[in-house]
Scaffold this motif. Sequence first.
Motif, PDB file in Angstrom:
ATOM      1  N   LYS A   8      39.136   7.469   2.921  1.00  0.00           N
ATOM      2  CA  LYS A   8      37.834   6.950   2.532  1.00  0.00           C
ATOM      3  C   LYS A   8      36.892   6.765   3.710  1.00  0.00           C
ATOM      4  O   LYS A   8      35.758   6.338   3.539  1.00  0.00           O
ATOM      5  CB  LYS A   8      38.015   5.633   1.783  1.00  0.00           C
ATOM      6  N   LEU A  11      32.705  10.623   4.236  1.00  0.00           N
ATOM      7  CA  LEU A  11      32.157  11.309   3.075  1.00  0.00           C
ATOM      8  C   LEU A  11      31.610  12.653   3.515  1.00  0.00           C
ATOM      9  O   LEU A  11      31.234  12.842   4.678  1.00  0.00           O
ATOM     10  CB  LEU A  11      31.028  10.489   2.459  1.00  0.00           C
ATOM     11  N   PHE A  13      28.823  15.725   2.039  1.00  0.00           N
ATOM     12  CA  PHE A  13      27.824  16.101   1.046  1.00  0.00           C
ATOM     13  C   PHE A  13      27.605  17.608   1.139  1.00  0.00           C
ATOM     14  O   PHE A  13      27.513  18.159   2.237  1.00  0.00           O
ATOM     15  CB  PHE A  13      26.522  15.351   1.283  1.00  0.00           C
ATOM     16  N   THR A  27      28.967  15.143  -3.794  1.00  0.00           N
ATOM     17  CA  THR A  27      29.622  14.204  -2.889  1.00  0.00           C
ATOM     18  C   THR A  27      31.121  14.472  -2.917  1.00  0.00           C
ATOM     19  O   THR A  27      31.685  14.712  -3.987  1.00  0.00           O
ATOM     20  CB  THR A  27      29.375  12.745  -3.312  1.00  0.00           C
ATOM     21  N   GLN A  29      35.025  13.234  -0.952  1.00  0.00           N
ATOM     22  CA  GLN A  29      35.803  12.477   0.015  1.00  0.00           C
ATOM     23  C   GLN A  29      36.478  13.473   0.956  1.00  0.00           C
ATOM     24  O   GLN A  29      37.092  14.439   0.512  1.00  0.00           O
ATOM     25  CB  GLN A  29      36.866  11.630  -0.693  1.00  0.00           C
ATOM     26  N   TRP A  59      21.990   5.080   5.146  1.00  0.00           N
ATOM     27  CA  TRP A  59      22.642   5.499   3.911  1.00  0.00           C
ATOM     28  C   TRP A  59      21.676   6.227   2.969  1.00  0.00           C
ATOM     29  O   TRP A  59      21.498   5.850   1.812  1.00  0.00           O
ATOM     30  CB  TRP A  59      23.294   4.300   3.206  1.00  0.00           C
ATOM     31  N   ILE A  83      22.462   6.403  -0.762  1.00  0.00           N
ATOM     32  CA  ILE A  83      23.900   6.675  -0.839  1.00  0.00           C
ATOM     33  C   ILE A  83      24.636   5.368  -1.065  1.00  0.00           C
ATOM     34  O   ILE A  83      24.439   4.401  -0.315  1.00  0.00           O
ATOM     35  CB  ILE A  83      24.410   7.330   0.459  1.00  0.00           C
ATOM     36  N   GLY A  88      29.816   6.976  -2.223  1.00  0.00           N
ATOM     37  CA  GLY A  88      29.017   8.141  -1.876  1.00  0.00           C
ATOM     38  C   GLY A  88      28.123   8.625  -3.001  1.00  0.00           C
ATOM     39  O   GLY A  88      27.456   9.652  -2.876  1.00  0.00           O
ATOM     40  N   VAL A 361      32.173   6.635   7.379  1.00  0.00           N
ATOM     41  CA  VAL A 361      31.975   5.326   6.779  1.00  0.00           C
ATOM     42  C   VAL A 361      32.477   4.283   7.771  1.00  0.00           C
ATOM     43  O   VAL A 361      33.632   4.294   8.164  1.00  0.00           O
ATOM     44  CB  VAL A 361      32.723   5.214   5.444  1.00  0.00           C
TER      45      VAL A 361
END
Length: 362
Positions: A8, A11, A13, A27, A29, A59, A83, A88, A361
């Motif tokens: 986690k 992220l 994109f 999005t 992970q 974000w 975000i 996400g 993150v």
Amino acid sequence: MDKQQQTKQTLAFIGSYADAKNPGVYTAQFDAETGSLALTHNVTGLQNPTFLAVDAANWRLYALGEGVGAEGQKCGAASAYSIQPETGELSLLNQENTLPATTCHIQLDNMNQVVMVTSYHGGMVGLSPIKADGHLGTSADIQQHHGASLLPVQDRPRAHSVFVDRANRFIGACDLGLDKIILYKLDLAAKRLIPHGEVSVTPGSGPRHFAFHPSYKYGYVINELGSTVTAFSYDEEQGKLTEIQTIPTLPASYDGENGCADIHVSPDGRYLYGSNRGHDSIVVYAIDNQTGKLSVVEHAPTLGKHPRNFGISPDGRFVLVANKDSDNIVSFARDETTGKLVPTGSVLEMSQPVCIKFLPVQ
């Protein structure tokens, strides 16, 4: 820290070619241990949101798209999203038209105060302010390029991308049609791009994307039409590029069709990577930090077709390649000693992926 927590931490994109009725921005992970991606969310409503820019500090995400101009014609547009830090998930803030022609690239300045876009078909670059709440403001500046170069496709300006230097003082706009990188001074206070200078590459090269070195005063442009990379020294005070080398992206034995696309320097500054569409490979160069010159390490097959773009993970351990025409993103482990790429076995199947942006993150 267990593996679930590790997964986690980052992220990703993904921008793609898509109809507005279908998912266009995704999005995922990113598993920093295995290099794999797992899709978690997507957004619709955007026409061909191929390129993205991420404001990690606040974000927010900004995506290209298409709009409708005052006279009903297609034009460039950009959308701003917030975000959700835990998941996400993206929430639309607003959308604004940017240029009077469709756009192909989007870039934030290093202070996340403006969005800059380019139009291949219109041969222009533009700047739009970002408001304090992350919303996009109306277009504040448009710079039209002029001229032509050697090949039939170069009969007009074809601005392909803009990239910002480390000091956030100058941007370089790659113009494939002019065989030039056009430099602008970035005036954040006035929200303007001030013409500053230009540098030419070999006629017929077609500069597409550019990468500044993260630590040294060098820059590198990948030339789509010539299948070469040109290395420059960069005077950060004067905003001046000086060519020091041009090197092929292809092995000497290859004589098929090819068009280069993307280019990135590894976070450690030791290696440069570029994508070949046709040869369908990532060329890997070692960077001589004393001179800025490049030497070929390998040509790594992308295990897919038409690697339009790729992303290097924030920790530099993985390279994820977006193979547009084979509808997949292939993950490679990056040997930080040799620079070489080794497939991890992780492949994400998805429709026409183009752009991959990471967000660690905290």
